[in-house]
Enzyme design. Structure first.
Site, PDB file in Angstrom:
ATOM      1  N   GLY A  32     -16.223   4.150  -2.108  1.00 40.23           N
ATOM      2  CA  GLY A  32     -14.985   3.887  -2.864  1.00 40.23           C
ATOM      3  C   GLY A  32     -15.261   3.258  -4.209  1.00 40.23           C
TER       4      GLY A  32
ATOM      5  N   ALA B 285     -12.977  -3.656   1.456  1.00 39.51           N
ATOM      6  CA  ALA B 285     -11.952  -2.957   2.241  1.00 39.51           C
ATOM      7  C   ALA B 285     -11.348  -3.893   3.279  1.00 39.51           C
ATOM      8  CB  ALA B 285     -12.550  -1.730   2.914  1.00 39.51           C
TER       9      ALA B 285
ATOM     10  N   LYS C 200       2.581  -7.775   4.704  1.00 36.71           N
ATOM     11  CA  LYS C 200       2.112  -6.589   3.976  1.00 36.71           C
ATOM     12  C   LYS C 200       3.215  -5.539   3.998  1.00 36.71           C
ATOM     13  CE  LYS C 200      -2.013  -5.374   2.153  1.00 36.71           C
ATOM     14  NZ  LYS C 200      -3.073  -6.209   1.572  1.00 36.71           N
TER      15      LYS C 200
ATOM     16  N   ALA D 201     -13.121   1.172   0.287  1.00 37.47           N
ATOM     17  CA  ALA D 201     -12.046   2.178   0.337  1.00 37.47           C
ATOM     18  C   ALA D 201     -11.138   1.838   1.513  1.00 37.47           C
ATOM     19  CB  ALA D 201     -12.637   3.572   0.428  1.00 37.47           C
TER      20      ALA D 201
ATOM     21  N   ASP E 100     -17.143   8.791  -3.339  1.00 34.37           N
ATOM     22  CA  ASP E 100     -15.699   8.672  -3.565  1.00 34.37           C
ATOM     23  C   ASP E 100     -15.112  10.065  -3.494  1.00 34.37           C
ATOM     24  OD1 ASP E 100     -13.027   8.374  -4.827  1.00 34.37           O
ATOM     25  OD2 ASP E 100     -13.730   6.339  -5.189  1.00 34.37           O
TER      26      ASP E 100
ATOM     27  N   ASP F 127      -1.760  -3.059  -3.792  1.00 31.76           N
ATOM     28  CA  ASP F 127      -2.837  -2.755  -2.839  1.00 31.76           C
ATOM     29  C   ASP F 127      -3.245  -1.311  -3.138  1.00 31.76           C
ATOM     30  OD1 ASP F 127      -4.278  -3.851  -0.332  1.00 31.76           O
ATOM     31  OD2 ASP F 127      -3.671  -1.860   0.309  1.00 31.76           O
TER      32      ASP F 127
ATOM     33  N   ARG G 226       0.856  -1.199   0.000  1.00 33.45           N
ATOM     34  CA  ARG G 226       0.000   0.000   0.000  1.00 33.45           C
ATOM     35  C   ARG G 226       0.884   1.239   0.000  1.00 33.45           C
ATOM     36  NH1 ARG G 226      -5.092   0.561   4.018  1.00 33.45           N
ATOM     37  NH2 ARG G 226      -5.773  -1.041   2.578  1.00 33.45           N
TER      38      ARG G 226
HETATM   39  N1  LIG Z   1      -7.287  -4.554  -5.252  1.00 30.46           N
HETATM   40  C1  LIG Z   1      -7.504  -5.730  -4.700  1.00 30.46           C
HETATM   41  O1  LIG Z   1      -7.448  -6.765  -5.367  1.00 30.46           O
HETATM   42  C2  LIG Z   1      -7.847  -5.831  -3.237  1.00 30.46           C
HETATM   43  C3  LIG Z   1      -8.216  -4.731  -2.506  1.00 30.46           C
HETATM   44  N2  LIG Z   1      -8.577  -4.866  -1.196  1.00 30.46           N
HETATM   45  C4  LIG Z   1      -8.981  -3.717  -0.422  1.00 30.46           C
HETATM   46  O2  LIG Z   1     -10.113  -3.092  -1.018  1.00 30.46           O
HETATM   47  C5  LIG Z   1     -10.050  -1.670  -0.819  1.00 30.46           C
HETATM   48  C6  LIG Z   1     -10.061  -0.970  -2.166  1.00 30.46           C
HETATM   49  O3  LIG Z   1      -8.955  -1.422  -2.931  1.00 30.46           O
HETATM   50  P1  LIG Z   1      -8.679  -0.892  -4.420  1.00 30.46           P
HETATM   51  O4  LIG Z   1      -9.988  -0.714  -5.113  1.00 30.46           O
HETATM   52  O5  LIG Z   1      -7.669  -1.789  -4.975  1.00 30.46           O
HETATM   53  O6  LIG Z   1      -8.027   0.516  -4.104  1.00 30.46           O
HETATM   54  P2  LIG Z   1      -8.018   1.827  -5.019  1.00 30.46           P
HETATM   55  O7  LIG Z   1      -6.932   2.689  -4.497  1.00 30.46           O
HETATM   56  O8  LIG Z   1      -8.018   1.474  -6.457  1.00 30.46           O
HETATM   57  O9  LIG Z   1      -9.471   2.481  -4.711  1.00 30.46           O
HETATM   58  C7  LIG Z   1      -9.830   3.077  -3.507  1.00 30.46           C
HETATM   59  C8  LIG Z   1     -10.886   4.133  -3.831  1.00 30.46           C
HETATM   60  O10 LIG Z   1     -11.406   4.647  -2.611  1.00 30.46           O
HETATM   61  C9  LIG Z   1     -11.496   6.066  -2.735  1.00 30.46           C
HETATM   62  N3  LIG Z   1     -11.473   6.623  -1.387  1.00 30.46           N
HETATM   63  C10 LIG Z   1     -10.415   6.833  -0.577  1.00 30.46           C
HETATM   64  N4  LIG Z   1     -10.829   7.359   0.596  1.00 30.46           N
HETATM   65  C11 LIG Z   1     -12.171   7.492   0.506  1.00 30.46           C
HETATM   66  C12 LIG Z   1     -13.184   7.975   1.372  1.00 30.46           C
HETATM   67  N5  LIG Z   1     -12.882   8.443   2.600  1.00 30.46           N
HETATM   68  N6  LIG Z   1     -14.473   7.948   0.961  1.00 30.46           N
HETATM   69  C13 LIG Z   1     -14.792   7.487  -0.263  1.00 30.46           C
HETATM   70  N7  LIG Z   1     -13.876   7.022  -1.135  1.00 30.46           N
HETATM   71  C14 LIG Z   1     -12.592   7.026  -0.755  1.00 30.46           C
HETATM   72  C15 LIG Z   1     -10.321   6.453  -3.615  1.00 30.46           C
HETATM   73  O11 LIG Z   1     -10.514   7.721  -4.229  1.00 30.46           O
HETATM   74  C16 LIG Z   1     -10.323   5.305  -4.636  1.00 30.46           C
HETATM   75  O12 LIG Z   1     -11.163   5.593  -5.748  1.00 30.46           O
HETATM   76  C17 LIG Z   1      -8.771  -1.440   0.010  1.00 30.46           C
HETATM   77  O13 LIG Z   1      -9.094  -1.449   1.383  1.00 30.46           O
HETATM   78  C18 LIG Z   1      -7.906  -2.644  -0.318  1.00 30.46           C
HETATM   79  O14 LIG Z   1      -6.974  -2.921   0.704  1.00 30.46           O
HETATM   80  C19 LIG Z   1      -8.609  -6.098  -0.593  1.00 30.46           C
HETATM   81  C20 LIG Z   1      -8.253  -7.211  -1.273  1.00 30.46           C
HETATM   82  C21 LIG Z   1      -7.765  -7.172  -2.638  1.00 30.46           C
HETATM   83  O1  LIG Z   2      -1.014 -10.787  -1.896  1.00 24.79           O
HETATM   84  C1  LIG Z   2      -1.144  -9.883  -2.705  1.00 24.79           C
HETATM   85  O2  LIG Z   2      -0.195  -9.397  -3.320  1.00 24.79           O
HETATM   86  C2  LIG Z   2      -2.512  -9.319  -3.038  1.00 24.79           C
HETATM   87  C3  LIG Z   2      -3.547  -9.673  -2.019  1.00 24.79           C
HETATM   88  C4  LIG Z   2      -3.634  -8.653  -0.946  1.00 24.79           C
HETATM   89  O3  LIG Z   2      -2.721  -7.955  -0.623  1.00 24.79           O
HETATM   90  C5  LIG Z   2      -4.908  -8.531  -0.246  1.00 24.79           C
HETATM   91  O4  LIG Z   2      -5.775  -9.397  -0.430  1.00 24.79           O
HETATM   92  O5  LIG Z   2      -5.086  -7.570   0.517  1.00 24.79           O
END
Ligand SMILES: NC(=O)C1=CN([C@@H]2O[C@H](COP(=O)(O)OP(=O)(O)OC[C@H]3O[C@@H](n4cnc5c(N)ncnc54)[C@H](O)[C@@H]3O)[C@@H](O)[C@H]2O)C=CC1
Ligand SMILES: O=C(O)CCC(=O)C(=O)O
Length: 370
Positions: free
Chosen positions: A178, A264, A78, A242, A201, A113, A42
């Protein structure tokens, strides 16, 4: 000794400081009983060192639970990079991180992440093989947010099944926080099924893009909500995609939904207390690490050679795992978080008998040729 108390649950924490590239990062390895640690990286402009360390510690612990629940041969780790992903990214920064990861000799694998993209890790990959989730054109399995979003949809279906006796998703209203890599894809699928959405968002361009998509498919039931107002929205399901820590005393008080199901990581500010509070309020909570395992399933599967079909088949198991956890919670009168944690802790304890922790001298199971 304070620092050792803080990291007492963790096997190893590495502080990376490279003034030449500006890299300031923390790699937290929580538990490698099941295999080498994995967990994405992250990048976030943390306000303080403590905030960054806490995030790394909480997220890596969550990965241990997620790996055990998804039954992959990895442990929990992580990385957090202290920096603004919009301003501070350079190829050199990610190469430097790659060198630190390589120095761990296979004890830790990383990928994307929040705040990082598969392309960033093409730079890190020049320094280490311990990278997962790289783009398909570089031989990786590509965007891991695709199976993550699919897992969230399976989670919503299982939850609707328990709430209404039907796993249909299109007739309901959802409040999504998000619209990033995962949230946007979840929103798209819900809209395609005919659902109504409230979305928030901090990046208004993402909301505009979703509205444009909705218009294109003839479903314009998208209402934008400002900031924390998303917690008070009357809807069927709240879908946090998010930041973590958003299910707290204050937000639970405001929540006006039947269930919480989202991607999230670490949604509950205090795992046990807020898991119980949701249950007491009659809100069904889908434990985050069960629902958001799709990305992990994809990156861990990558080490066998990419197969989209195998990943999607494995991701489907999120539906049945979640139904099992809901049943255990109901039968034993405990929160869904407690039900999920018991299941995972028993699995890790059973494996300890064969593997106390991972060292690269032991041949990982996934290296066996099939
Ligand atoms: N990308 C993946 O494959 C995985 C993601 N996650 C979790 O899912 C969540 C989202 O991940 P991604 O979509 O990859 O991240 P990302 O960075 O692509 O998207 C996050 C979104 O949330 C928005 N955001 C941030 N703070 C906010 C707030 N206070 N209110 C509303 N929107 C807000 C941002 O502008 C962004 O559009 C994170 O917690 C991440 O750790 C968990 C497992 C896997
Ligand atoms: O292991 C990874 O690189 C992606 C999966 C991850 O970080 C998660 O599920 O939050």
């Amino acid at each position: 000794m304070d620092l050792f108390n803080q990291i007492s649950e963790h096997e190893q924490v590495v502080f990376c400081n490279d003034p030449k590239t500006g890299l300031k990062a923390i790699i937290a390895i929580h538990n490698t009983t099941l295999g080498p640690a994995t967990g994405g990286c992250r990048m976030y402009p943390y306000a303080s060192f403590d905030q960054a360390l806490n995030d790394a510690l909480r997220l890596s612990r969550g990965m241990t639970y997620k790996c055990a629940a998804a039954d992959v041969d990895f442990g929990g780790g992580k990385t957090v990079i202290i920096g603004d992903p919009r301003k501070d990214k350079t190829p050199e920064l990610f190469r430097s991180l790659g060198q630190y990861i390589d120095s761990l000799n296979g004890r830790y694998y990383t990928g994307t992440d929040m705040g990082t993209s598969p392309e960033d890790f093409v730079h890190a990959m020049k320094e280490t093989n311990c990278i997962v989730g790289i783009p398909e054109e570089y031989g990786g399995s590509g965007d891991s947010s695709i199976p993550t979003a699919q897992g969230v949809i399976y989670g919503i279906k299982a939850t609707n099944q328990v709430l209404d006796g039907s796993n249909e998703i299109g007739t309901k209203t959802y409040a999504i926080q998000g619209l990033g890599k995962v949230g946007f894809k979840v929103a798209v699928q819900l809209l395609e099924e005919g659902a109504s959405l409230y979305v928030s968002d901090i990046n208004s361009a993402a909301v505009e893009e979703l509205k444009k998509f909705g218009k294109g498919i003839g479903n314009e039931a998208i209402k934008e909500v400002e900031g924390n107002d998303i917690y008070g929205i009357e809807a069927d399901v709240f879908v946090p995609c998010a930041l973590g820590g958003i299910v707290s005393d204050e937000s639970i008080e405001r929540l006006n939904v039947k269930a919480v199901v989202g991607s999230a990581n670490n949604q509950l500010k205090e795992e046990r207390r807020h898991g119980d509070a949701l249950r007491a309020k009659g809100i069904l909570y889908a434990p985050d690490y069960i629902v958001n395992a799709g990305g992990l399933i994809q990156v861990s599967d990558e080490l066998y050679g990419p197969s989209k079909k195998r990943v999607m088949d494995k991701t489907k198991a999120i539906y049945t795992s979640l139904l099992e956890i809901y049943k255990t919670s109901e039968n034993h009168g405990i929160s869904t978080v407690e039900a999920a944690n018991h299941f995972v802790e028993n699995r890790i304890e059973a494996r300890k008998q064969r593997n106390s922790f991972f060292s690269h001298h032991k041949r990982p199971k996934w290296n066996i040729k099939h």
